[in-house]
Structures are given as C-alpha cells and as structure tokens.
Design an enzyme around this catalytic site. Structure first.
Site, short mmCIF file in Angstrom:
data_model
loop_
_atom_site.label_atom_id
_atom_site.label_comp_id
_atom_site.label_asym_id
_atom_site.label_seq_id
_atom_site.Cartn_x
_atom_site.Cartn_y
_atom_site.Cartn_z
CG HIS A 163 -0.38 0.28 2.51
ND1 HIS A 163 -0.06 -0.72 3.41
CD2 HIS A 163 -0.04 1.44 3.13
CE1 HIS A 163 0.44 -0.18 4.51
NE2 HIS A 163 0.47 1.12 4.37
CG ASP B 216 0.08 -4.10 2.91
OD1 ASP B 216 0.13 -3.53 1.80
OD2 ASP B 216 0.12 -3.48 3.98
CB SER C 266 3.19 1.67 6.23
OG SER C 266 2.00 1.82 6.95
#
Length: 497
Positions: A130, A160, A235
């Site tokens: 993402h 992911d 992230s």
C-alpha cells in the site's frame, strides 16, 4: 565483667549472622529450582536496546512516492438528461445509461511517504504494497541522506508486501531473523519514519502471534502484534528483536481514532522471505491453496451460542472448522468435507486459521502436506497436493515486458467464472511505456492481440516480438474490465523502443 559483656555481644552478632546466612541458604534452596528452569534475565534488570538499534537503524529507509496527475474517464449522474429530452425525441432517455454520462476528470498530483528495509547489499528493499502501489516515482532515502530512484520488482496485495530495488552497492542490509522463534512478551523495537518527522525508534513487546484483524477477505493475515508504537509513515519499516535482526515488516495499526492506541501489527519474516523469493523468481507469488473456507473453531462455536443454537461435540475445542470445501480443489480431492475440524498440518498443531495461512505461505502449488482432522470426533489424516488459484499445480508466471511497461499474469479460475471467459491476461501493473501512453489501465484483461487469442504469457511475448519487427509496430488489443465492460486499444510500440 565489661569484657564478658563484649564477648556476649560479639557472640550474639555471630549467632545472628549465622541464622541470617542459614535463612538465606534455606530461601535460596527453595527458589533455586525455579530460577534454574528459566533462562530469563535477572529480575529488575533493564533491557538494553541500543545494540539492536545501532545494528538495524542504517538498514531502514524512507520511501517517498509520487502519483502524477492523470486524465480519467468516469461516469457521473446527469440530472438534466431527461429535462432536455423528456419524451425521448433524440433517442432513448438517458442515452441508455440510466441518466449517467461519461466525463473526463483530472486527478490531482499526490505525494506520500512510508518506510522500507534494505534486505540485500545490492539494493533490494522490502516495503508495504500500500506504500508504493500506483506510484509513478519512488525515491528511497537512507539514514545517511543518500537518495536513490527505485523501481518496483513485484507487488503482492494479499500479504501487503512489495519488493523494490535501487541501483546501489554495499548498502547496509539488515540481518534477517526467524519470526517463528519469537515469544510472546519478548522485547522488540519498531523503526520507521512516522509522520515524515525522520527515522524513529520505538520499543515494546510481542503482544500476540498469528493475529488476524477483521475478515481479511482474500488477504493472508497472520500478524505479529506489538505494543511498540506504530503510526502513519511506519508502514514498511522494521520490527527488530534484541539481537538487531529483522523479524517483521510493520504494516498497520489498529485504532478507532487513526492514531496509535497500543496495537500495531507486523508481517512476519516467515511470510516475507517466501514472498520476496517468489517475486524475484516468478514475478508473482506462488500461492498454494487447500481449497477450503473456514474459521477458528472457538469463533464458530461462539457464533452458534450467540444464535441460541446447540453446539455439537467436535471432540476438541481447538482447531479450524471447515465451513466450505471448494469443488475440484485440493481439499476436496483429499476427501475433506464441510464440518471437519483440522487440528494439525505436517504434525504442527493448529488452533487458528491464521496459523494455517502462515504455514501455507511457505508452500508452492504441487507441494504435499499432511492434514490431521476430526470428523464426528474420529481422528483422520489425509495427504493434500496443494493447488494454485487456477485449480492446478502449475507455476504461475508474470511477464515484465519492457516495451509495454506492464506486468501481467494469466487470469485466475475465479476471474474466468465471474466474467464468463475461458482465458485472458490481467494487467497487474502499468509503468512508463506503451501501455500507459495508450491509456491501458491496471486491472484490464487482455484477450486478443492483433486478432490472436492471449492465453499465456509466452503468447503475449510472441505477439509483441512479431509486431515490433513488422512494418506497422502496433498492438491492437481487445479485452474486458472486471465490470464486464469490453474495450479496445491501439498500442503503438515505436515510442517504447
């Protein structure tokens, strides 16, 4: 007399010391067996995380992404379609689009940032899908402020994870540890670039393992849960053990406010290693499937109780309840049925669906596993030959054709059924190149090129090769969107050379 008193005082002290020593020895003798059985550090001693930080910090990078402004065609409501032609004199009302019309819109330029981890000194970096999905430009910034342009090697939305690469040598690669050896309560540190304020280190413990969050859909969910602070921008960063080894890729936080509230989740290295290997070798992740749908047994029984239904005696309280078996899937071929409870795989006990998912991420289509399960409380075993999403044991490949600037794969069995097609190649990624110039979007399914059916990657490569050497180097592409709408594109190849 004075001397006698002194002797008595000395004697009393010696006796007191003797009793104290005896008492200490007695207490120690009782506690020693417990202490000897635990390898934990001395009680009250602080945990020094500076070594792990010094070792891992140079390997964690900032990843900046840019999505350029684009012109897109969208359908919008047309409130005046019937007002100007109420009786349909100029054709069918709403032009057959139920009062909708097409309109071109210009999307704004977008910028964002996340984190990444250098896993090899020649420039391979792991981050989250993402973080970089849809990016037109990717810049990697090291802790020593060196900057590199990066390209995407492969993406995997199910886990992911994304693999990107920069052109560099002797980069500070992190040591990769074994996430399966993590223990709940063990200290870990999270390293990343939250809120773009700069590289930041936070500390906490492993709160849980094999954690799933929400339904997950088709996503593989087997997270390491930690209370080390993870916020936006973390992230793709590193979760590191006290030895400075990478044990997870920070992926998400769980919060009702959008900010950190004590729950962060990382993708374990046991999953990361397999994804990276597959993306390097095949261009796509080789996902091995048993072909079942189900849930943790305790969740299933809790649901029955909430509905006021009687809970059957499954013969166990731990396992995975099989709610559905895919027709022609690997599980069906091995004899699994709805209502079975899977308790182990290759001898490894299972109590969560997430544990099964994590185990299967390290397998490929064609691999065999031994499933232990209960059927009406009777213990059974079955050897399962794992299959891919297309329902066979073949290795799935993608092609990254430089001239087209795209990444492709053969459509899955589910896509064939959903769109009522028998073949096609899905566009997984569109970079700079002929596809982007022609407006071919990600997700489009190519069925024919220059009137030839496209069933395999090799056929697309042959079609591109043939067109490139012809007098008119153009690909005439026919295909279908995931909505079922068909489309046609002319893709000149000259600019891509």
């Amino acid at each position: 007399m004075k001397n006698v008193k002194n002797y008595l005082v000395y004697a009393s002290c010696i006796v007191a010391i003797a009793f104290s020593a005896a008492s200490f020895a007695k207490v120690y003798a009782v506690k020693a067996p417990f202490a000897a059985s635990s390898p934990a550090p001395a009680v009250g001693q602080p945990v020094d995380l500076t070594y792990a930080t010094d070792k891992a910090l140079p390997s964690v990078v900032t990843v900046r992404v840019v999505q350029n402004s684009k012109t897109q065609t969208v359908e919008v409501e047309d409130p005046f379609s019937d007002f100007f032609d109420p009786f349909g004199f100029f054709g069918q009302r709403g032009q057959g689009n139920n009062g909708r019309r097409k309109q071109q819109v210009q999307t704004p330029k977008r910028q964002g940032s996340g984190s990444g981890v250098i896993i090899s000194n020649d420039g391979y970096i792991v981050t989250n899908n993402h973080v970089v999905e849809g990016a037109d430009e990717i810049t990697v910034i090291l802790t020593d402020n060196r900057e590199f342009s990066a390209k995407i090697i492969g993406l995997d939305a199910s886990t992911d994870l994304a693999l990107i690469k920069v052109s560099g040598k002797d980069l500070p690669a992190i040591a990769i540890g074994d996430s399966q050896k993590l223990r709940i309560g063990e200290w870990v540190i999270a390293i990343g670039n939250p809120f773009s304020i700069g590289t930041t280190v936070t500390a906490g413990i492993v709160s849980a393992k094999a954690r799933s969050v929400g339904s997950g859909g088709n996503a593989v969910q087997s997270f390491i849960q930690t209370d080390a602070a993870i916020n936006r921008g973390n992230s793709g960063g590193a979760l590191v053990n006290t030895s400075g080894e990478l044990v997870g890729i920070n992926s998400m936080l769980y919060s009702e406010t959008g900010s950190y509230s004590g729950y962060g989740f990382a993708i374990p290295t046991t999953i990361m290693n397999k994804v990276v290997s597959d993306l390097k070798t095949y261009g796509t992740v080789q996902r091995a499937l048993i072909g079942i749908a189900g849930s943790d047994l305790n969740n299933y029984t809790d649901g029955l109780k909430q509905q006021g239904k009687e809970v059957p005696d499954f013969g166990t309280v731990n396992g995975i309840y099989v709610a559905e078996v895919t027709e022609d899937g690997a599980g069906a071929a091995a004899g699994l049925k709805k209502g079975d409870v899977i308790t182990a795989i290759d001898g490894k006990p299972l109590s969560k669906m997430a544990e099964l998912q994590e185990y299967l991420t390290n397998k490929r289509p064609g691999d065999k596993v031994t499933i232990t399960y209960l059927r009406e409380k009777a213990k059974k075993t079955a050897t399962v030959t794992l299959k891919n999403a297309q329902g066979n044991t073949s290795v799935m490949k993608t092609a990254d054709l430089d001239v087209l600037g795209g990444n492709f794969r053969e459509v899955t069995k589910e896509q064939k059924e959903q769109l009522n097609i028998s073949y096609g190649l899905e566009v997984l990624k569109v970079n700079s190149g002929a596809l982007k110039s022609a407006g071919v979007p990600k997700g489009f399914i190519i069925q024919k090129v220059n009137d030839q059916p496209m069933k395999t990657i090799e056929q697309l490569q042959e079609a591109v090769k043939a067109a490139s050497t012809s007098k008119e180097p153009v690909l005439f592409i026919q295909g279908i969107f995931s909505t079922g709408k068909k489309a046609y594109y002319a893709v000149p190849l000259e600019e891509g050379k």
